[in-house]
Design an enzyme around this catalytic site. Structure first.
Site, mmCIF file in Angstrom:
data_model
loop_
_atom_site.group_PDB
_atom_site.id
_atom_site.type_symbol
_atom_site.label_atom_id
_atom_site.label_comp_id
_atom_site.label_asym_id
_atom_site.label_seq_id
_atom_site.Cartn_x
_atom_site.Cartn_y
_atom_site.Cartn_z
ATOM 1 N N HIS A 138 0.849 -1.191 0.000
ATOM 2 C CA HIS A 138 0.000 0.000 0.000
ATOM 3 C C HIS A 138 0.884 1.241 0.000
ATOM 4 C CE1 HIS A 138 -3.256 2.749 0.816
ATOM 5 N NE2 HIS A 138 -2.640 3.183 1.906
ATOM 6 N N LYS A 159 -0.331 11.124 1.149
ATOM 7 C CA LYS A 159 0.552 10.472 0.162
ATOM 8 C C LYS A 159 0.144 10.840 -1.262
ATOM 9 C CE LYS A 159 -0.282 6.295 1.665
ATOM 10 N NZ LYS A 159 -1.125 6.616 2.830
ATOM 11 N N ASP A 177 -1.974 3.474 -4.492
ATOM 12 C CA ASP A 177 -2.765 2.630 -3.588
ATOM 13 C C ASP A 177 -2.233 1.208 -3.496
ATOM 14 O OD1 ASP A 177 -4.875 2.318 -1.731
ATOM 15 O OD2 ASP A 177 -5.996 1.213 -3.242
#
Length: 308
Positions: A138, A159, A177
């Protein structure tokens, strides 16, 4: 687990195969058992029956020197040993007894006009990537100044916003992701994006953004080699960060240590500039330039001179 049919289909553009015998064994597995790609395919070798056996002109000439009884004996030993497939290179035609034995044992027998040495090289590269250890992480994977950078951190730290800022500064997006990493060589980890998420970046408040459409073709990358992990953490009073760490921080990824830097997220901090600086510093370290080490030598020299 990889099958012979998958190998044939995946390499159809580079290696045109003609299926000769063993048609019912298309789903036969190519077992790696932890072996390196170089050990999974090679020239005819009776000592290693579990790998893909390639017949070139020399191998077929050697095989043809034996009488039918010895050929049958040797091939029985090879086929019973679990060979995944037998490949005839250089456009060679197999003798009828080899076809009959492959049909009898249900082992795929294929031919291709590609030269034996080139065939082995192509298949080793393919198998090395296809059977490489993989993991999904992730985070956001970026190309920053030509270096593969994985941005990690807990949800809500920004992020994706940081990735968007880096993209606007001319860097490239690989994956958001869910990043798929493969260890394609002993010291090489390659990351790419799952097809479903290709070119997409999810930003809170904006939803899904098609980066390729918005910023153009040069804003996305198909794959990159992982060189640096940037881990974002919340800035709290309890956290005590070492300002000048004497040892490089690393994180294990697929059994390989990867350089890692930790950046505190706080109001007013320009994280994009900090990431770029971290990447530039990593490039210097990869070239053998240790800024902290040089500073410590300079400091030691100054102390030595002042003590005289």
């Amino acid at each position: 687990m990889l099958t012979v049919q998958e190998l044939v289909d995946d390499n159809a553009d580079n290696i045109p195969f003609n299926w000769i015998a063993g048609h019912g064994a298309a789903e036969r597995n190519i077992r790696d058992d932890g072996m390196a790609a170089a050990d999974l395919v090679g020239h005819l070798n009776l000592i290693h029956p579990s790998r893909i056996q390639v017949f070139g002109q020399e191998e077929l000439a050697y095989y043809s020197r034996f009488d039918l009884r010895r050929r049958t004996h040797h091939m029985d030993e090879l086929l019973i040993g679990g060979v995944p497939a037998i490949l005839l290179a250089d456009g060679l035609s197999p003798p009828q007894d080899l076809i009959d034995q492959c049909d009898q044992h249900q082992v795929p027998l294929l031919s291709t006009p590609v030269a034996a040495a080139q065939l082995i090289d192509l298949l080793r590269i393919y198998l090395g990537k296809k059977l490489a250890p993989t993991t999904t992480v992730h985070g956001v994977f970026m190309d920053v100044l030509g270096l593969g950078v994985l941005i990690t951190g807990e949800s809500g730290l920004g992020k994706s916003e940081l990735a968007l800022e880096l993209i606007s500064r001319g860097h490239g997006l690989v994956a958001d992701d869910a990043v798929e990493f493969s260890r394609i060589a002993p010291g090489m980890i390659e990351g790419h994006c799952p097809p479903l998420l290709q070119n997409m970046l999810e930003v809170r408040g904006l939803g899904l953004l098609d980066i390729r459409t918005i910023f153009g073709e040069t804003s996305v990358r198909r794959k990159m080699r992982l060189k640096l992990i940037v881990h974002l953490v919340r800035a709290t009073a309890q956290d005590k960060f070492e300002r000048l760490p004497l040892q490089d921080i690393t994180q294990d990824m697929l059994g390989m240590p990867v350089r890692k830097v930790m950046l505190q997220v706080a109001a007013g901090r320009n994280l994009a500039v900090l990431v770029e600086a971290a990447v530039r510093n990593t490039i210097l370290k990869l070239r053998g330039i240790d800024t902290l080490g040089e500073f410590m030598e300079r400091q030691a020299m100054a102390i030595l001179q002042s003590s005289k």
